[in-house]
Design a protein around this motif. Sequence first.
Motif, PDB file in Angstrom:
ATOM      1  N   ASP A 165       0.776  -1.012   0.006  1.00 51.58           N
ATOM      2  CA  ASP A 165      -0.083  -0.077  -0.053  1.00 51.58           C
ATOM      3  C   ASP A 165       0.794   1.336  -0.053  1.00 51.58           C
ATOM      4  O   ASP A 165       0.448   2.523  -0.350  1.00 51.58           O
ATOM      5  CB  ASP A 165      -0.878  -0.011   1.261  1.00 51.58           C
ATOM      6  CG  ASP A 165      -2.028  -0.974   1.084  1.00 51.58           C
ATOM      7  OD1 ASP A 165      -2.876  -1.043   0.132  1.00 51.58           O
ATOM      8  OD2 ASP A 165      -2.387  -1.933   2.170  1.00 51.58           O
ATOM      9  N   ASP A 168       3.296   3.059  -4.311  1.00 55.88           N
ATOM     10  CA  ASP A 168       2.900   4.028  -5.125  1.00 55.88           C
ATOM     11  C   ASP A 168       3.506   5.499  -4.772  1.00 55.88           C
ATOM     12  O   ASP A 168       4.047   6.128  -5.355  1.00 55.88           O
ATOM     13  CB  ASP A 168       1.384   4.253  -5.548  1.00 55.88           C
ATOM     14  CG  ASP A 168       0.767   2.963  -6.212  1.00 55.88           C
ATOM     15  OD1 ASP A 168       1.852   2.410  -7.047  1.00 55.88           O
ATOM     16  OD2 ASP A 168      -0.375   2.653  -6.123  1.00 55.88           O
ATOM     17  N   LYS A 169       3.318   5.611  -3.504  1.00 62.47           N
ATOM     18  CA  LYS A 169       3.648   6.681  -2.898  1.00 62.47           C
ATOM     19  C   LYS A 169       5.010   7.015  -2.695  1.00 62.47           C
ATOM     20  O   LYS A 169       5.776   8.018  -3.029  1.00 62.47           O
ATOM     21  CB  LYS A 169       3.067   6.948  -1.403  1.00 62.47           C
ATOM     22  CG  LYS A 169       3.190   8.126  -0.485  1.00 62.47           C
ATOM     23  CD  LYS A 169       2.769   8.275   0.737  1.00 62.47           C
ATOM     24  CE  LYS A 169       3.381   7.296   1.796  1.00 62.47           C
ATOM     25  NZ  LYS A 169       2.807   7.187   3.065  1.00 62.47           N
ATOM     26  N   ARG A 322      -0.826  10.720  -5.712  1.00 65.77           N
ATOM     27  CA  ARG A 322      -2.013  10.951  -4.848  1.00 65.77           C
ATOM     28  C   ARG A 322      -3.309  10.417  -5.654  1.00 65.77           C
ATOM     29  O   ARG A 322      -3.988  10.030  -4.997  1.00 65.77           O
ATOM     30  CB  ARG A 322      -2.152  12.449  -4.395  1.00 65.77           C
ATOM     31  CG  ARG A 322      -1.203  12.973  -3.761  1.00 65.77           C
ATOM     32  CD  ARG A 322      -1.285  14.334  -3.348  1.00 65.77           C
ATOM     33  NE  ARG A 322      -0.314  14.905  -2.305  1.00 65.77           N
ATOM     34  CZ  ARG A 322      -0.136  16.121  -1.903  1.00 65.77           C
ATOM     35  NH1 ARG A 322      -1.031  17.035  -2.415  1.00 65.77           N
ATOM     36  NH2 ARG A 322       0.644  16.537  -1.162  1.00 65.77           N
ATOM     37  N   VAL A 323      -3.494  10.967  -6.755  1.00 64.80           N
ATOM     38  CA  VAL A 323      -4.600  10.291  -7.610  1.00 64.80           C
ATOM     39  C   VAL A 323      -4.654   8.581  -7.540  1.00 64.80           C
ATOM     40  O   VAL A 323      -5.685   8.080  -7.558  1.00 64.80           O
ATOM     41  CB  VAL A 323      -4.562  10.950  -9.051  1.00 64.80           C
ATOM     42  CG1 VAL A 323      -5.434  10.036  -9.899  1.00 64.80           C
ATOM     43  CG2 VAL A 323      -4.612  12.429  -9.059  1.00 64.80           C
ATOM     44  N   GLY A 325      -3.780   6.797  -5.230  1.00 67.77           N
ATOM     45  CA  GLY A 325      -4.093   6.482  -4.062  1.00 67.77           C
ATOM     46  C   GLY A 325      -5.689   6.396  -4.046  1.00 67.77           C
ATOM     47  O   GLY A 325      -6.113   5.612  -2.998  1.00 67.77           O
ATOM     48  N   ARG A 326      -6.189   7.208  -4.771  1.00 70.26           N
ATOM     49  CA  ARG A 326      -7.788   6.820  -4.811  1.00 70.26           C
ATOM     50  C   ARG A 326      -8.173   6.173  -5.934  1.00 70.26           C
ATOM     51  O   ARG A 326      -9.314   5.439  -5.665  1.00 70.26           O
ATOM     52  CB  ARG A 326      -8.230   8.523  -5.009  1.00 70.26           C
ATOM     53  CG  ARG A 326      -9.797   8.453  -4.981  1.00 70.26           C
ATOM     54  CD  ARG A 326     -10.137  10.065  -5.262  1.00 70.26           C
ATOM     55  NE  ARG A 326     -11.696  10.268  -5.217  1.00 70.26           N
ATOM     56  CZ  ARG A 326     -12.268  11.166  -5.343  1.00 70.26           C
ATOM     57  NH1 ARG A 326     -11.503  12.349  -5.359  1.00 70.26           N
ATOM     58  NH2 ARG A 326     -13.613  11.419  -5.319  1.00 70.26           N
ATOM     59  N   PHE A 327      -7.690   6.221  -6.971  1.00 72.60           N
ATOM     60  CA  PHE A 327      -8.227   5.473  -8.237  1.00 72.60           C
ATOM     61  C   PHE A 327      -7.651   4.130  -8.510  1.00 72.60           C
ATOM     62  O   PHE A 327      -7.814   3.336  -9.431  1.00 72.60           O
ATOM     63  CB  PHE A 327      -8.462   6.300  -9.436  1.00 72.60           C
ATOM     64  CG  PHE A 327      -9.320   7.410  -9.193  1.00 72.60           C
ATOM     65  CD1 PHE A 327     -10.615   7.184  -9.311  1.00 72.60           C
ATOM     66  CD2 PHE A 327      -8.802   8.650  -9.146  1.00 72.60           C
ATOM     67  CE1 PHE A 327     -11.463   8.351  -9.090  1.00 72.60           C
ATOM     68  CE2 PHE A 327      -9.734   9.780  -8.770  1.00 72.60           C
ATOM     69  CZ  PHE A 327     -10.934   9.615  -8.947  1.00 72.60           C
ATOM     70  N   GLN A 457      -5.143  -1.846  -0.814  1.00 72.13           N
ATOM     71  CA  GLN A 457      -6.661  -1.498  -0.784  1.00 72.13           C
ATOM     72  C   GLN A 457      -7.087  -0.815  -1.906  1.00 72.13           C
ATOM     73  O   GLN A 457      -8.456  -1.166  -2.151  1.00 72.13           O
ATOM     74  CB  GLN A 457      -6.637  -0.503   0.499  1.00 72.13           C
ATOM     75  CG  GLN A 457      -6.001  -1.102   1.816  1.00 72.13           C
ATOM     76  CD  GLN A 457      -6.116   0.086   2.935  1.00 72.13           C
ATOM     77  OE1 GLN A 457      -6.630   1.287   2.763  1.00 72.13           O
ATOM     78  NE2 GLN A 457      -6.153  -0.293   4.133  1.00 72.13           N
ATOM     79  N   VAL A 458      -6.485  -0.099  -2.821  1.00 68.10           N
ATOM     80  CA  VAL A 458      -7.183   0.376  -3.835  1.00 68.10           C
ATOM     81  C   VAL A 458      -6.051  -0.316  -5.195  1.00 68.10           C
ATOM     82  O   VAL A 458      -5.071  -0.254  -5.017  1.00 68.10           O
ATOM     83  CB  VAL A 458      -6.912   1.616  -4.002  1.00 68.10           C
ATOM     84  CG1 VAL A 458      -7.440   2.327  -5.230  1.00 68.10           C
ATOM     85  CG2 VAL A 458      -7.550   2.502  -2.855  1.00 68.10           C
TER      86      VAL A 458
END
Length: 459
Positions: A165, A168-169, A322-323, A325-327, A457-458
């Motif tokens: 998780d 990506d960051k 950041r995007v 993390g949402r999509f 999670q995503v």
Amino acid sequence: MTAAGIDPEVRVREQKAWYWYDWANSAYVTTTAAVLFAPYLTSVAEKAACGRATDEDAGFKCTTDLHVLGLDVSAGSLVFYIVTIATIISAVVLPIVGAVADRSSSKPRLLGGFAWTGSLLAALMFLVAGSNWQLGAVLLLLAALCLGSSLVVYDAILVEIADPDERDKVSSKGWALGYLGGGLLLALNFVLLTVMSDNTEMAVRISLLSAGVWWAVFTIIPVRGIRSRPPVNPVGGQDAQRGGLVRASFGQLWHTLRDLRGYPVTLTFLVAYLFYNDGIQTVIYAASVYGEKQLGFEKSTVLLAFLVVQFVGIAGALGFGRVAGRFGAYRVILTGLFVWLAVVVAGWLTPADNLVLFLLLAVGIGVVLGGTQALSRSFYSQLIPRGREAEYFSLYQACERGTSWIGTLIFGLVHQWTDSYRPALLALMVLFLLGIVLLVRVDPRRGISEAGNALPQVV
């Protein structure tokens, strides 16, 4: 050991040290590989093709072709052919590097070895002068191999220091810091070129030297700041004891190539990445030559455009992270490829000497460049089995920064056939289209599960 088994404070500290290799190598990638060396070596090659001015005055014909191994090679295509050769060699060398790294108990030291060898070669580019394009060609080839080898090890370390998780960051932060470091050195070199405008050649050579030194010095931070760890589930463990590291590494490579068919989603993504990253890398490699030779801008103007790319790229990489993390990284990468298509068309349409459009094009590249590459790295890390990260990343790195070959070959051939860089740039659209077609066939959940990894999670 997985990242989850590391004390959180230690993990964060090692992640911070890991970021610095992006900062270190980006100086070479930006100042040398992307901006200055391609047009500089092209000019050196053109000088060799034309011969001395006194010869031309005496009646000798100035051509634009070099005679290499009995073949006529366009001086304007030379750099792209060198990168093509480097990638063909990388296809053999980097998987072995990855196999060795997977079995190594000290990835940080292995990273340092490749990085410091590459930085020495980069610094020696200072010696390329006059019409001595042969030295420049050899140094560019070897430095590209060292860079690719170091990145194989560097990318594999990401799995050891970041949970699924986090990747990506963490990957995006590394790319952002790389853009900052590369941009800062490029800005200093911009000042140098401005101050030494009466001796541009020497200014370029000093800038090449600075990139090699920067790469070497800042590599110290990740090498000292990341702990060495024993290999996890290496293939052919008994072979390592009987035959040594290299023999076992060849066995692991064969095992990976044979079993890659057992991870069809991973294989599909890897082929998709091969095509669309070839397009990205060729655009970056060609941009400086395109700006100088096709659009007619001075070196300082092209360097300014790359500064725009670098600093916009910081926001682009962090924003894409950041995007994602949402999509999810997969959807963001796919969207980014359509933006790349628009960038190629815009570059083809940009008229000569139009600075405003040229800088707007640089903004567009900066927005999408770091994000697509950072997320591709972290997404791919989810699709490979534990214990074989470096070897799988070696396949990934075979088409990573500065080692693409299909795009550079297309670009070089189209330029040689048409004597123009515009159709050569437009021809790169086919690589992005092929990448998109293959990427839509990738099922992220299935691929992560097939590799035996936990779903983030995503997705």
